[in-house]
Design an enzyme around this catalytic site. Structure first.
Site, PDB file in Angstrom:
ATOM      1  N   GLU A  90       1.200   3.759   2.001  1.00 25.21           N
ATOM      2  CA  GLU A  90       1.895   4.095   3.242  1.00 25.21           C
ATOM      3  C   GLU A  90       3.177   3.272   3.401  1.00 25.21           C
ATOM      4  O   GLU A  90       4.224   3.793   3.804  1.00 25.21           O
ATOM      5  CB  GLU A  90       0.985   3.864   4.447  1.00 25.21           C
ATOM      6  CG  GLU A  90      -0.240   4.765   4.493  1.00 25.21           C
ATOM      7  CD  GLU A  90      -1.456   4.151   3.812  1.00 25.21           C
ATOM      8  OE1 GLU A  90      -2.579   4.437   4.229  1.00 25.21           O
ATOM      9  OE2 GLU A  90      -1.265   3.371   2.831  1.00 25.21           O
ATOM     10  N   HIS A  97       0.836  -1.191   0.000  1.00 22.83           N
ATOM     11  CA  HIS A  97       0.000   0.000   0.000  1.00 22.83           C
ATOM     12  C   HIS A  97       0.879   1.252   0.000  1.00 22.83           C
ATOM     13  O   HIS A  97       2.082   1.193   0.252  1.00 22.83           O
ATOM     14  CB  HIS A  97      -0.925  -0.007   1.212  1.00 22.83           C
ATOM     15  CG  HIS A  97      -2.029  -1.010   1.099  1.00 22.83           C
ATOM     16  ND1 HIS A  97      -3.085  -1.077   1.987  1.00 22.83           N
ATOM     17  CD2 HIS A  97      -2.266  -1.993   0.183  1.00 22.83           C
ATOM     18  CE1 HIS A  97      -3.906  -2.048   1.639  1.00 22.83           C
ATOM     19  NE2 HIS A  97      -3.424  -2.617   0.547  1.00 22.83           N
ATOM     20  N   GLU A 134     -20.377   2.037 -23.800  1.00 25.97           N
ATOM     21  CA  GLU A 134     -20.078   2.712 -25.063  1.00 25.97           C
ATOM     22  C   GLU A 134     -21.137   2.513 -26.140  1.00 25.97           C
ATOM     23  O   GLU A 134     -20.894   2.835 -27.303  1.00 25.97           O
ATOM     24  CB  GLU A 134     -18.708   2.271 -25.573  1.00 25.97           C
ATOM     25  CG  GLU A 134     -17.549   2.722 -24.700  1.00 25.97           C
ATOM     26  CD  GLU A 134     -16.218   2.682 -25.418  1.00 25.97           C
ATOM     27  OE1 GLU A 134     -16.206   2.651 -26.660  1.00 25.97           O
ATOM     28  OE2 GLU A 134     -15.187   2.675 -24.736  1.00 25.97           O
ATOM     29  N   ARG A 141     -10.611   4.002 -21.333  1.00 25.75           N
ATOM     30  CA  ARG A 141     -10.658   2.539 -21.253  1.00 25.75           C
ATOM     31  C   ARG A 141      -9.517   1.998 -20.403  1.00 25.75           C
ATOM     32  O   ARG A 141      -9.695   1.052 -19.633  1.00 25.75           O
ATOM     33  CB  ARG A 141     -10.577   1.936 -22.654  1.00 25.75           C
ATOM     34  CG  ARG A 141     -11.818   2.103 -23.513  1.00 25.75           C
ATOM     35  CD  ARG A 141     -11.611   1.427 -24.851  1.00 25.75           C
ATOM     36  NE  ARG A 141     -12.745   1.599 -25.752  1.00 25.75           N
ATOM     37  CZ  ARG A 141     -12.777   1.144 -27.000  1.00 25.75           C
ATOM     38  NH1 ARG A 141     -11.736   0.485 -27.475  1.00 25.75           N
ATOM     39  NH2 ARG A 141     -13.843   1.346 -27.765  1.00 25.75           N
ATOM     40  N   ARG A 191      -6.130   1.116 -26.159  1.00 28.30           N
ATOM     41  CA  ARG A 191      -4.952   1.326 -27.000  1.00 28.30           C
ATOM     42  C   ARG A 191      -4.497   2.789 -26.897  1.00 28.30           C
ATOM     43  O   ARG A 191      -4.607   3.560 -27.857  1.00 28.30           O
ATOM     44  CB  ARG A 191      -5.254   0.960 -28.458  1.00 28.30           C
ATOM     45  CG  ARG A 191      -5.751  -0.470 -28.625  1.00 28.30           C
ATOM     46  CD  ARG A 191      -5.945  -0.879 -30.070  1.00 28.30           C
ATOM     47  NE  ARG A 191      -6.911  -0.072 -30.782  1.00 28.30           N
ATOM     48  CZ  ARG A 191      -8.237  -0.259 -30.718  1.00 28.30           C
ATOM     49  NH1 ARG A 191      -8.733  -1.209 -29.952  1.00 28.30           N
ATOM     50  NH2 ARG A 191      -9.042   0.506 -31.420  1.00 28.30           N
ATOM     51  N   SER A 235     -21.368   5.375 -38.654  1.00 26.35           N
ATOM     52  CA  SER A 235     -21.005   6.099 -37.429  1.00 26.35           C
ATOM     53  C   SER A 235     -19.510   6.389 -37.313  1.00 26.35           C
ATOM     54  O   SER A 235     -19.084   7.054 -36.370  1.00 26.35           O
ATOM     55  CB  SER A 235     -21.446   5.298 -36.198  1.00 26.35           C
ATOM     56  OG  SER A 235     -20.821   4.020 -36.174  1.00 26.35           O
TER      57      SER A 235
END
Length: 357
Positions: free
Chosen positions: A46, A44, A290, A178, A201, A162
């Site tokens: 710390e 962690h 999406e 992503r 990517r 699209s």
């Protein structure tokens, strides 16, 4: 604390289902140690910062973006590490929402004589761990609905074209999104029409393996789909369907990195709320939706969306072009879904609008 937050940002998208945490150790007005949680199962923040500080941590102050943990998991509790190192003061940005820790970490430090202060840059720290907090409190992933639209709210022409509504800069940013998420979700119609890879990517570096979730209540996904023929074994595809799915098709689809997930149905479709619970069980804390239009509608109707990201292109399609949100739609303005805390940012020729529920 600003430095600790910047360090924590380096772990966003890599620590799931753990939170992203940064820690800075200060002695005599100077930073003597710093670190962040890099990945679940690794030390962690710390512990990393204390190791960096060494003996200089004795009598020092620790600035940490989240309440130090006080229970054993894959790593020892951070409270004891801070106490054993001789830390005399802990400044935390926020309390941990996890009921196993929430407030108990602070109490353990105070019992050991450590001064504790909470709330410095709390809003910034909370935004950093929206996904973790939602996962802990609501037993589901933090859900972002992302769409590329024209000025008149269209996501495709009347013939279904699209690619591409948004520009290069916006599309590059989506790959960064992503890379910070645990999974990306689309409907089977998007797979049939576009055959996307649905991988991260980012420009100039290798993206992390993310899970792909495909909503397909009737198992219409074609065998040739790219999401079913991934060469990277670390990238898993989850096909969410209902108990009515043909068993023969289920058997044909199952591969080492393809999982068919049966979810209760709602109106003949996969119940989105139940799906979120199942995805949380799979360790998914941050989900990016999406498309397409009917999936957006189902997610909004189910009340599972936390944030909306619209990439608005300076284009107008008009006519019967595909609108961003499908479904029956609202009958009255009073039924409109309202967003808050809206911000807008120029991204190439496009405008990125961010809003929260």
């Amino acid at each position: 604390m600003w430095h600790a937050i910047e360090l924590a940002k380096k772990g966003v998208g890599k620590t799931s289902p753990n939170p992203a945490v940064g820690c800075v150790i200060v002695a005599d007005g100077k930073i003597v140690g710093a670190g962040y949680h890099e990945k679940a199962g690794m030390p962690h923040a710390e512990a990393v910062a204390l190791e960096d500080a060494g003996g200089l941590a004795n009598g020092a102050t620790a600035y940490v973006t989240l309440e130090p943990c006080c229970c054993y998991g894959r790593t020892p509790p951070c409270t004891q590490a801070l106490i054993n190192a001789g830390i005399v003061r802990v400044v935390a940005a926020m309390q941990d929402p996890n009921p196993q820790v929430s407030g108990n970490g602070f109490k353990e430090l105070e019992r050991a004589g450590v001064d504790v202060e909470v709330g410095l840059l709390e809003a910034e720290a909370r935004k950093l761990n929206d996904a973790y907090s939602t996962y802990i409190k609501r037993n589901r992933p933090y859900v972002t609905l992302k769409a590329a639209v024209t000025l008149d709210g269209k996501i495709a022409t009347r013939t279904g074209e699209s690619k591409w509504i948004s520009g290069d800069e916006a599309r590059h940013y989506v790959h960064e999104l992503r890379d910070k998420a645990d999974a990306v979700l689309v409907g089977v119609n998007t797979v049939i029409k576009d055959d996307p890879l649905l991988t991260a990517r980012p420009v100039g570096r290798e993206g992390k393996p993310i899970k792909r979730v495909i909503l397909d209540s009737k198992l219409r996904i074609p065998e040739y789909a790219k999401v079913l023929n991934e060469e990277n074994e670390d990238i898993e595809t989850i096909i969410a369907t209902t108990q009515n799915a043909p068993l023969a098709t289920v058997r044909a689809l199952e591969k080492p990195n393809v999982k068919v997930l049966f979810v209760d149905e709602s109106g003949g479709r996969v119940d989105m709320q139940k799906l979120m619970v199942e995805l949380a069980r799979d360790g998914i804390t941050d989900l990016l939706i999406e498309g397409g239009a009917e999936i957006y509608a189902s997610a909004l109707e189910a009340g599972i969306v936390d944030k909306v990201l619209l990439f608005v292109a300076p284009k107008i399609l008009g006519g019967d072009s595909k609108s961003v949100v499908g479904g029956a739609g609202a009958e009255k303005l009073a039924q409109a879904i309202n967003l808050r805390n809206l911000t807008a940012k120029k991204m190439g020729d496009d405008l990125m609008i961010e809003g929260y529920f």
